[in-house]
Structures are given as C-alpha cells and as structure tokens.
Design a protein around this motif. Structure first.
Motif, PDB file in Angstrom:
ATOM      1  N   LEU A   1      47.748 -27.541  93.648  1.00 41.25           N
ATOM      2  CA  LEU A   1      46.944 -26.410  93.320  1.00 41.25           C
ATOM      3  C   LEU A   1      45.485 -26.539  93.824  1.00 41.25           C
ATOM      4  N   LEU A   2      45.424 -26.879  92.620  1.00 38.51           N
ATOM      5  CA  LEU A   2      43.770 -27.355  92.410  1.00 38.51           C
ATOM      6  C   LEU A   2      42.741 -27.275  94.005  1.00 38.51           C
ATOM      7  N   ALA A   3      43.353 -28.591  94.528  1.00 38.32           N
ATOM      8  CA  ALA A   3      43.457 -29.852  95.806  1.00 38.32           C
ATOM      9  C   ALA A   3      43.459 -28.476  96.866  1.00 38.32           C
ATOM     10  N   HIS A   4      44.240 -27.149  96.652  1.00 37.52           N
ATOM     11  CA  HIS A   4      44.738 -26.446  98.316  1.00 37.52           C
ATOM     12  C   HIS A   4      43.081 -25.236  98.034  1.00 37.52           C
ATOM     13  N   ALA A   5      43.164 -24.556  96.777  1.00 36.35           N
ATOM     14  CA  ALA A   5      41.872 -23.877  96.116  1.00 36.35           C
ATOM     15  C   ALA A   5      40.602 -24.752  96.965  1.00 36.35           C
ATOM     16  N   PHE A   6      40.226 -25.912  96.456  1.00 33.56           N
ATOM     17  CA  PHE A   6      39.036 -26.782  96.888  1.00 33.56           C
ATOM     18  C   PHE A   6      39.148 -27.081  98.531  1.00 33.56           C
ATOM     19  N   ILE A   7      40.321 -27.062  99.282  1.00 34.89           N
ATOM     20  CA  ILE A   7      40.575 -27.367 100.283  1.00 34.89           C
ATOM     21  C   ILE A   7      39.702 -26.261 101.285  1.00 34.89           C
ATOM     22  N   ASN A   8      40.520 -25.079 100.264  1.00 39.14           N
ATOM     23  CA  ASN A   8      39.620 -23.982 100.842  1.00 39.14           C
ATOM     24  C   ASN A   8      38.739 -23.537 100.826  1.00 39.14           C
ATOM     25  N   SER A   9      38.254 -23.519  99.898  1.00 35.64           N
ATOM     26  CA  SER A   9      36.867 -23.633 100.084  1.00 35.64           C
ATOM     27  C   SER A   9      35.938 -24.382 100.788  1.00 35.64           C
ATOM     28  N   MET A  10      36.286 -25.492 100.689  1.00 40.10           N
ATOM     29  CA  MET A  10      35.704 -26.123 102.072  1.00 40.10           C
ATOM     30  C   MET A  10      35.500 -25.770 103.449  1.00 40.10           C
ATOM     31  N   THR A  11      36.956 -25.051 103.578  1.00 42.22           N
ATOM     32  CA  THR A  11      37.255 -24.601 104.955  1.00 42.22           C
ATOM     33  C   THR A  11      36.267 -22.989 105.182  1.00 42.22           C
ATOM     34  N   THR A  12      35.935 -22.369 104.123  1.00 46.91           N
ATOM     35  CA  THR A  12      35.280 -21.382 104.079  1.00 46.91           C
ATOM     36  C   THR A  12      34.339 -21.602 104.623  1.00 46.91           C
ATOM     37  N   LYS A  13      33.022 -22.293 103.643  1.00 48.76           N
ATOM     38  CA  LYS A  13      31.791 -22.464 103.807  1.00 48.76           C
ATOM     39  C   LYS A  13      31.403 -23.152 105.535  1.00 48.76           C
TER      40      LYS A  13
ATOM     41  N   GLY B   1      47.915 -25.089 104.652  1.00 49.32           N
ATOM     42  CA  GLY B   1      48.839 -24.223 103.565  1.00 49.32           C
ATOM     43  C   GLY B   1      50.275 -25.433 102.909  1.00 49.32           C
ATOM     44  N   TYR B   2      50.336 -26.245 103.613  1.00 47.11           N
ATOM     45  CA  TYR B   2      51.101 -27.021 102.753  1.00 47.11           C
ATOM     46  C   TYR B   2      50.540 -27.814 101.540  1.00 47.11           C
ATOM     47  N   LEU B   3      49.921 -27.693 100.702  1.00 50.54           N
ATOM     48  CA  LEU B   3      49.550 -27.938  99.746  1.00 50.54           C
ATOM     49  C   LEU B   3      50.622 -26.780  98.567  1.00 50.54           C
ATOM     50  N   ALA B   4      49.887 -25.740  98.779  1.00 49.41           N
ATOM     51  CA  ALA B   4      50.195 -24.553  97.616  1.00 49.41           C
ATOM     52  C   ALA B   4      51.772 -24.247  98.403  1.00 49.41           C
ATOM     53  N   THR B   5      52.726 -24.231  99.286  1.00 52.67           N
ATOM     54  CA  THR B   5      54.075 -24.721  99.227  1.00 52.67           C
ATOM     55  C   THR B   5      54.608 -26.153  98.763  1.00 52.67           C
ATOM     56  N   LEU B   6      53.615 -26.826  98.566  1.00 53.56           N
ATOM     57  CA  LEU B   6      54.614 -28.597  97.937  1.00 53.56           C
ATOM     58  C   LEU B   6      54.016 -28.212  96.610  1.00 53.56           C
ATOM     59  N   ALA B   7      53.153 -27.692  96.278  1.00 49.93           N
ATOM     60  CA  ALA B   7      53.737 -27.318  94.737  1.00 49.93           C
ATOM     61  C   ALA B   7      54.434 -26.245  94.053  1.00 49.93           C
ATOM     62  N   ASN B   8      55.091 -25.443  95.250  1.00 48.70           N
ATOM     63  CA  ASN B   8      56.289 -24.353  94.473  1.00 48.70           C
ATOM     64  C   ASN B   8      57.390 -25.009  94.475  1.00 48.70           C
ATOM     65  N   ILE B   9      57.088 -26.690  95.303  1.00 47.78           N
ATOM     66  CA  ILE B   9      58.476 -27.133  95.973  1.00 47.78           C
ATOM     67  C   ILE B   9      58.241 -27.839  94.301  1.00 47.78           C
ATOM     68  N   ALA B  10      57.227 -28.539  94.303  1.00 47.70           N
ATOM     69  CA  ALA B  10      57.331 -29.674  93.365  1.00 47.70           C
ATOM     70  C   ALA B  10      57.726 -28.926  91.965  1.00 47.70           C
ATOM     71  N   THR B  11      57.209 -27.686  91.481  1.00 50.26           N
ATOM     72  CA  THR B  11      57.969 -26.447  90.156  1.00 50.26           C
ATOM     73  C   THR B  11      59.489 -26.372  90.627  1.00 50.26           C
ATOM     74  N   LEU B  12      60.136 -25.948  90.916  1.00 45.40           N
ATOM     75  CA  LEU B  12      61.139 -25.903  91.431  1.00 45.40           C
ATOM     76  C   LEU B  12      62.348 -26.498  91.417  1.00 45.40           C
ATOM     77  N   LEU B  13      62.285 -28.113  92.192  1.00 42.35           N
ATOM     78  CA  LEU B  13      62.403 -28.955  91.560  1.00 42.35           C
ATOM     79  C   LEU B  13      62.657 -30.033  89.920  1.00 42.35           C
ATOM     80  N   GLY B  14      61.067 -29.349  89.386  1.00 40.83           N
ATOM     81  CA  GLY B  14      61.369 -29.646  88.250  1.00 40.83           C
ATOM     82  C   GLY B  14      62.284 -28.538  87.435  1.00 40.83           C
ATOM     83  N   LEU B  15      61.938 -27.120  87.534  1.00 39.61           N
ATOM     84  CA  LEU B  15      62.789 -26.161  86.589  1.00 39.61           C
ATOM     85  C   LEU B  15      64.590 -26.878  87.319  1.00 39.61           C
ATOM     86  N   LEU B  16      64.922 -27.472  88.452  1.00 38.77           N
ATOM     87  CA  LEU B  16      66.170 -27.555  88.949  1.00 38.77           C
ATOM     88  C   LEU B  16      66.980 -28.898  88.128  1.00 38.77           C
TER      89      LEU B  16
END
Length: 235
Positions: free
Chosen positions: A192-204, A130-145
C-alpha cells in the motif's frame, strides 16, 4: 579479545534471525507461500514502475531543456524536428501540438491535439500501478483465510484430544494460525505504501506534462500574435 568475540557472535545472531523467519513461515502452514508469492509480485511491480517513472522523468527533463529555448524563440520547425523521433512523453505531446499547428492556426485545435497526446501518454504512466493495491488486499484476505482454516483445523483436532492437553494444543494451534494474518499484513502494508508512492510520482510527472503544455500554448499564442502584428507593417 572483544573483536574476536564480536566476530563469533555476529554470525550466530544472523543465523538465529534466519531460523526464526523460516520457522515462522513453516509454522503458518500452506497459506504462507501464496502470500509470499503475492509479496514477490508486488515488489517486482514496484521496482519496475519506479525505474520506469524515473527514466520518464529524466527523459522529459532532457528534452524540455532542449526544446524550451526553441519555443521561446518561436522556432517551431526546429522544435518539431527535435521531437519527431523522440519517444519521451513530453516530446509526443509537444509533437502533437506542433503537427497540428502546421495545418491549423486555431489555438483550440492545437490544444486539443496536445490533450490527445497527453491521453496517449497517461496509460503508460499508470500501467500496473493499480495492481499494487489489489495485491495488498489479496495478501490481507489470504492471511485471514489461512487463519480461519487454521482455527477450524485446530478446533477439530482439539475436540478429540486428551482433556488435559486441550488447553496447550489449542493455544499452540491458534498461535500458528495467526501467523498467516501477520504475514498478510506484513505484505499488505509495504504494498500500500508503494502504491501511494508510485501514484505520487505519476501525479508529479503528469503535472509537469500539463505545465509544459501550458508553456507551449503560451509561446505559440505569443508567436502567432507577433506574426499578425508584423503583417500590416510588411504591407
């Protein structure tokens, strides 16, 4: 001659690319470095999760290949000895079920024990994902700031500049300020792509664990019913 020309132009192209990246980061200001740090942490988490999940998958496959023949032959004691000291996720789940089967013949108790084992394994599979999605949001917000602060500084500087140079200064300042937004998105999209990929691996992996639990339950039910059918004959 063509080979020599390629040999001389390739390093120049590589150097120019590196210089472009360095200039892009330096022009973006101080907010570029926190974004790079967030990206580095995200990449480290991604590599750790992928390596861990691949290891879990291979361990589960090996132990299942050894234990499934024992389950189909109703050799539950040998299967328990095999999984007792194994740290694979599937071994822990099957081990919970086999331990409960020794003290209770109720199918519901065995299934509850295996669900307990699955609940113990799941947090290890989902740790830090779950940290990956949080880090993606932080990177976007830091860029905007960084862009907003850069624009504030730019307009403040332009206000006291020579009127003839205001247009040039403003366009250059806005271009530099937008670098942080660009880098924030460059960092956020792969995370975000890494987060989706790892979630897919975990689900399998979770699906394979649940399937193994169902197969064990079916094997245990079949063995128990066969034992019940043999008892009247023995008597």
């Amino acid at each position: 001659m063509p080979t020599a020309a390629l040999a001389t132009t390739a390093p120049v192209a590589d150097t120019s690319f590196v210089n472009t990246i360095v200039s892009f980061i330096q022009d973006g200001g101080s907010f570029m470095y926190p974004i790079l740090l967030v990206l580095a942490v995200g990449v480290a988490i991604t590599l750790e999760r992928v390596i861990y999940l691949q290891g879990v998958k291979s361990k589960n496959r090996r132990i299942w290949a050894d234990i499934f023949p024992l389950l189909t032959k109703a050799q539950f004691r040998q299967a328990l000895e095999l999984v007792r000291d194994n740290d694979a996720g599937i071994a822990r789940i099957i081990g919970y079920g086999l331990e409960r089967a020794r003290s209770s013949r109720r199918f519901e108790d065995v299934e509850l024990a295996m669900e307990e084992g699955l609940m113990e394994v799941l947090p290890r599979l989902e740790t830090r994902t779950g940290y990956l999605a949080t880090l993606a949001n932080i990177a976007t917000l830091l860029g905007l700031l960084g862009t907003i602060i850069g624009l504030i500084v730019a307009f403040t500087a332009v206000a006291s500049a020579d009127p003839a140079q205001k247009a040039d200064l403003l366009s250059a300042s806005i271009s530099m300020a937008m670098n942080t937004t660009a880098l924030g998105l460059i960092a956020a999209i792969p995370l975000l792509l890494a987060h989706a990929f790892i979630n897919s691996m975990t689900t399998k992996i979770v699906d394979s664990l649940e399937m193994a639990s169902v197969k064990f339950s079916n094997a245990y039910r079949l063995a128990a019913s066969q034992q019940d059918q043999r008892r009247p004959d023995a008597e």
